[in-house]
Design a protein around this motif. Structure first.
Motif, PDB file in Angstrom:
ATOM      1  N   LEU A  22      39.044 -77.480 -32.345  1.00 51.67           N
ATOM      2  CA  LEU A  22      40.141 -77.217 -33.282  1.00 51.67           C
ATOM      3  C   LEU A  22      40.886 -78.477 -33.678  1.00 51.67           C
ATOM      4  O   LEU A  22      41.039 -78.764 -34.874  1.00 51.67           O
ATOM      5  CB  LEU A  22      41.102 -76.202 -32.663  1.00 51.67           C
ATOM      6  N   CYS A  23      41.362 -79.253 -32.696  1.00 46.33           N
ATOM      7  CA  CYS A  23      42.181 -80.430 -33.021  1.00 46.33           C
ATOM      8  C   CYS A  23      41.444 -81.740 -32.801  1.00 46.33           C
ATOM      9  O   CYS A  23      41.976 -82.811 -33.093  1.00 46.33           O
ATOM     10  CB  CYS A  23      43.475 -80.414 -32.209  1.00 46.33           C
ATOM     11  N   HIS A  24      40.236 -81.665 -32.269  1.00 41.93           N
ATOM     12  CA  HIS A  24      39.375 -82.824 -32.015  1.00 41.93           C
ATOM     13  C   HIS A  24      39.924 -83.757 -30.937  1.00 41.93           C
ATOM     14  O   HIS A  24      39.490 -84.893 -30.813  1.00 41.93           O
ATOM     15  CB  HIS A  24      39.095 -83.610 -33.307  1.00 41.93           C
ATOM     16  N   GLY A  25      40.875 -83.273 -30.159  1.00 44.94           N
ATOM     17  CA  GLY A  25      41.349 -84.047 -29.023  1.00 44.94           C
ATOM     18  C   GLY A  25      40.310 -84.089 -27.916  1.00 44.94           C
ATOM     19  O   GLY A  25      39.368 -83.295 -27.897  1.00 44.94           O
ATOM     20  N   ASN A  26      40.493 -85.006 -26.986  1.00 41.76           N
ATOM     21  CA  ASN A  26      39.518 -85.109 -25.885  1.00 41.76           C
ATOM     22  C   ASN A  26      40.190 -85.169 -24.514  1.00 41.76           C
ATOM     23  O   ASN A  26      39.658 -85.737 -23.571  1.00 41.76           O
ATOM     24  CB  ASN A  26      38.598 -86.312 -26.085  1.00 41.76           C
ATOM     25  N   HIS A  27      41.358 -84.539 -24.411  1.00 42.64           N
ATOM     26  CA  HIS A  27      42.033 -84.409 -23.120  1.00 42.64           C
ATOM     27  C   HIS A  27      42.104 -82.925 -22.779  1.00 42.64           C
ATOM     28  O   HIS A  27      42.686 -82.137 -23.535  1.00 42.64           O
ATOM     29  CB  HIS A  27      43.436 -85.017 -23.169  1.00 42.64           C
ATOM     30  N   PHE A  28      41.513 -82.552 -21.638  1.00 39.28           N
ATOM     31  CA  PHE A  28      41.363 -81.153 -21.289  1.00 39.28           C
ATOM     32  C   PHE A  28      41.867 -80.878 -19.880  1.00 39.28           C
ATOM     33  O   PHE A  28      41.827 -81.745 -19.010  1.00 39.28           O
ATOM     34  CB  PHE A  28      39.888 -80.727 -21.356  1.00 39.28           C
ATOM     35  N   GLU A  29      42.295 -79.649 -19.668  1.00 36.16           N
ATOM     36  CA  GLU A  29      42.591 -79.147 -18.331  1.00 36.16           C
ATOM     37  C   GLU A  29      41.491 -78.168 -17.941  1.00 36.16           C
ATOM     38  O   GLU A  29      41.166 -77.246 -18.693  1.00 36.16           O
ATOM     39  CB  GLU A  29      43.940 -78.430 -18.310  1.00 36.16           C
ATOM     40  N   ALA A  30      40.908 -78.369 -16.783  1.00 33.01           N
ATOM     41  CA  ALA A  30      39.852 -77.483 -16.314  1.00 33.01           C
ATOM     42  C   ALA A  30      40.430 -76.144 -15.889  1.00 33.01           C
ATOM     43  O   ALA A  30      41.437 -76.076 -15.183  1.00 33.01           O
ATOM     44  CB  ALA A  30      39.119 -78.121 -15.138  1.00 33.01           C
ATOM     45  N   LEU A  31      39.793 -75.066 -16.333  1.00 31.04           N
ATOM     46  CA  LEU A  31      40.205 -73.727 -15.944  1.00 31.04           C
ATOM     47  C   LEU A  31      39.251 -73.115 -14.930  1.00 31.04           C
ATOM     48  O   LEU A  31      39.606 -72.147 -14.253  1.00 31.04           O
ATOM     49  CB  LEU A  31      40.293 -72.819 -17.175  1.00 31.04           C
ATOM     50  N   GLY A  32      38.044 -73.658 -14.832  1.00 30.42           N
ATOM     51  CA  GLY A  32      37.062 -73.137 -13.897  1.00 30.42           C
ATOM     52  C   GLY A  32      35.691 -73.040 -14.533  1.00 30.42           C
ATOM     53  O   GLY A  32      35.431 -73.629 -15.582  1.00 30.42           O
ATOM     54  N   GLU A  33      34.841 -72.271 -13.894  1.00 35.30           N
ATOM     55  CA  GLU A  33      33.451 -72.158 -14.341  1.00 35.30           C
ATOM     56  C   GLU A  33      33.034 -70.696 -14.328  1.00 35.30           C
ATOM     57  O   GLU A  33      33.436 -69.917 -13.460  1.00 35.30           O
ATOM     58  CB  GLU A  33      32.551 -72.984 -13.418  1.00 35.30           C
ATOM     59  N   LYS A  34      32.255 -70.297 -15.350  1.00 35.69           N
ATOM     60  CA  LYS A  34      31.759 -68.928 -15.428  1.00 35.69           C
ATOM     61  C   LYS A  34      30.371 -68.924 -16.048  1.00 35.69           C
ATOM     62  O   LYS A  34      30.142 -69.600 -17.066  1.00 35.69           O
ATOM     63  CB  LYS A  34      32.713 -68.058 -16.257  1.00 35.69           C
ATOM     64  N   ASN A  35      29.471 -68.206 -15.448  1.00 44.85           N
ATOM     65  CA  ASN A  35      28.082 -68.123 -15.916  1.00 44.85           C
ATOM     66  C   ASN A  35      27.437 -69.494 -16.062  1.00 44.85           C
ATOM     67  O   ASN A  35      26.587 -69.706 -16.930  1.00 44.85           O
ATOM     68  CB  ASN A  35      28.000 -67.369 -17.249  1.00 44.85           C
ATOM     69  N   GLY A  36      27.877 -70.462 -15.235  1.00 43.32           N
ATOM     70  CA  GLY A  36      27.315 -71.796 -15.302  1.00 43.32           C
ATOM     71  C   GLY A  36      27.928 -72.689 -16.352  1.00 43.32           C
ATOM     72  O   GLY A  36      27.447 -73.797 -16.575  1.00 43.32           O
ATOM     73  N   PHE A  37      28.998 -72.254 -17.004  1.00 41.96           N
ATOM     74  CA  PHE A  37      29.662 -73.034 -18.046  1.00 41.96           C
ATOM     75  C   PHE A  37      31.084 -73.384 -17.610  1.00 41.96           C
ATOM     76  O   PHE A  37      31.796 -72.536 -17.058  1.00 41.96           O
ATOM     77  CB  PHE A  37      29.728 -72.253 -19.365  1.00 41.96           C
ATOM     78  N   ALA A  38      31.497 -74.603 -17.914  1.00 42.72           N
ATOM     79  CA  ALA A  38      32.870 -75.015 -17.647  1.00 42.72           C
ATOM     80  C   ALA A  38      33.775 -74.510 -18.765  1.00 42.72           C
ATOM     81  O   ALA A  38      33.462 -74.648 -19.946  1.00 42.72           O
ATOM     82  CB  ALA A  38      32.961 -76.535 -17.558  1.00 42.72           C
ATOM     83  N   ILE A  39      34.911 -73.930 -18.403  1.00 41.78           N
ATOM     84  CA  ILE A  39      35.912 -73.475 -19.356  1.00 41.78           C
ATOM     85  C   ILE A  39      37.117 -74.397 -19.234  1.00 41.78           C
ATOM     86  O   ILE A  39      37.625 -74.630 -18.131  1.00 41.78           O
ATOM     87  CB  ILE A  39      36.358 -72.031 -19.087  1.00 41.78           C
ATOM     88  N   VAL A  40      37.568 -74.945 -20.365  1.00 39.68           N
ATOM     89  CA  VAL A  40      38.683 -75.889 -20.355  1.00 39.68           C
ATOM     90  C   VAL A  40      39.733 -75.461 -21.371  1.00 39.68           C
ATOM     91  O   VAL A  40      39.480 -74.648 -22.267  1.00 39.68           O
ATOM     92  CB  VAL A  40      38.208 -77.331 -20.671  1.00 39.68           C
TER      93      VAL A  40
END
Length: 265
Positions: A22-40
């Motif tokens: 959406l904003c093309h930023g590259n700073h993320f907070e990790a929320l965890g992992e589901k089905n082998g994918f990282a959610i940030v």
């Protein structure tokens, strides 16, 4: 489904290999992992999304299995009637003219729009869905393809429906560009997606049933969907109330003064 070959990248900080859709930023907070994918979660705009999106070939294989189109033929009369009610705001705002459904599946909304007085067209990525739609609703126009394919036809629409589709995408800019062209200046867009910011959504996002990668890849709240619509040249008119589930249903108008991005061949 895609397995654990997608190793989750967990942590907070910048990532040079990916950016917020959406904003093309590259700073993320990790929320965890589901089905082998990282959610940030993007630290800039708050969008939640899968980091390390699946490839086009992986998604193509997924959606060949995803569409249970024969099942969607059941209770078709009830489903068309339900969409007729949902699309009444478009009838009131756009009155009549050309209607487009992006991601039309087996055509319930397209047929409902026709019954409301629109000349109705649908696009979908499932050839089986399009075949079923054509055989069931012969007075509508159904096409196999994407929003980009619709743009290349050169037709602009008075009303466009984009229902439960945007959360499946790996990037947002192509859809923003397509919608900016497909909806006539002054025309109406009706967009729906699961609401990741609603009070009914679990506090722990990964516990929410809508976080189901690789099927759903991007998770919006109202603030993020409004930002997306502005980027595409739309002004939000109102959010429709949804009482029974966590869902965003938004009506927006294509701003007359907005320019339409070109589409590269």
């Amino acid at each position: 489904m895609v397995g654990n070959e997608h190793a989750p990248r967990i942590g907070m900080g910048s990532n040079e290999d990916s950016a917020c859709p959406l904003c093309h930023g590259n700073h993320f907070e990790a929320l965890g992992e589901k089905n082998g994918f990282a959610i940030v979660s993007c630290c800039g705009c708050g969008l939640r999304f899968v980091q390390g999106m699946p490839s086009g070939s992986e998604l193509g294989a997924l959606y060949k299995k995803y569409y249970a189109n024969e099942k969607n033929k059941r209770n078709s009369t009830r489903k068309v009637r339900r969409w007729w009610r949902k699309l009444l705001p478009l009838k009131l705002l756009a009155w009549k003219g050309l209607f487009l459904d992006l991601g039309c599946n087996t055509g319930f909304a397209v047929e409902a729009a026709r019954r409301l007085g629109f000349k109705a067209t649908g696009y979908d990525l499932s050839e089986q869905a399009i075949e079923l739609a054509r055989s069931t609703y012969g007075n509508c126009d159904f096409n196999y393809g994407t929003a980009r394919d619709a743009v290349l036809k050169g037709v602009r629409y008075d009303a466009v429906l984009c229902a439960e589709m945007i959360e499946h995408l790996t990037e947002l800019e192509p859809l923003a560009n397509a919608l900016s062209f497909l909806v006539k200046p002054g025309g109406i867009l009706y967009l729906t997606t699961p609401d990741a910011g609603r009070y009914r959504t679990p506090r722990e996002l990964l516990a929410w049933k809508e976080v189901c990668p690789p099927e759903h890849l991007i998770y919006f709240g109202r603030e993020q969907i409004s930002r997306f619509l502005r980027s595409a040249g739309f002004s939000v008119l109102f959010f429709l109330p949804v009482l029974h589930k966590s869902s965003i249903r938004v009506i927006a108008r294509r701003m007359p003064e907005a320019t339409s991005p070109g589409v590269e061949d």
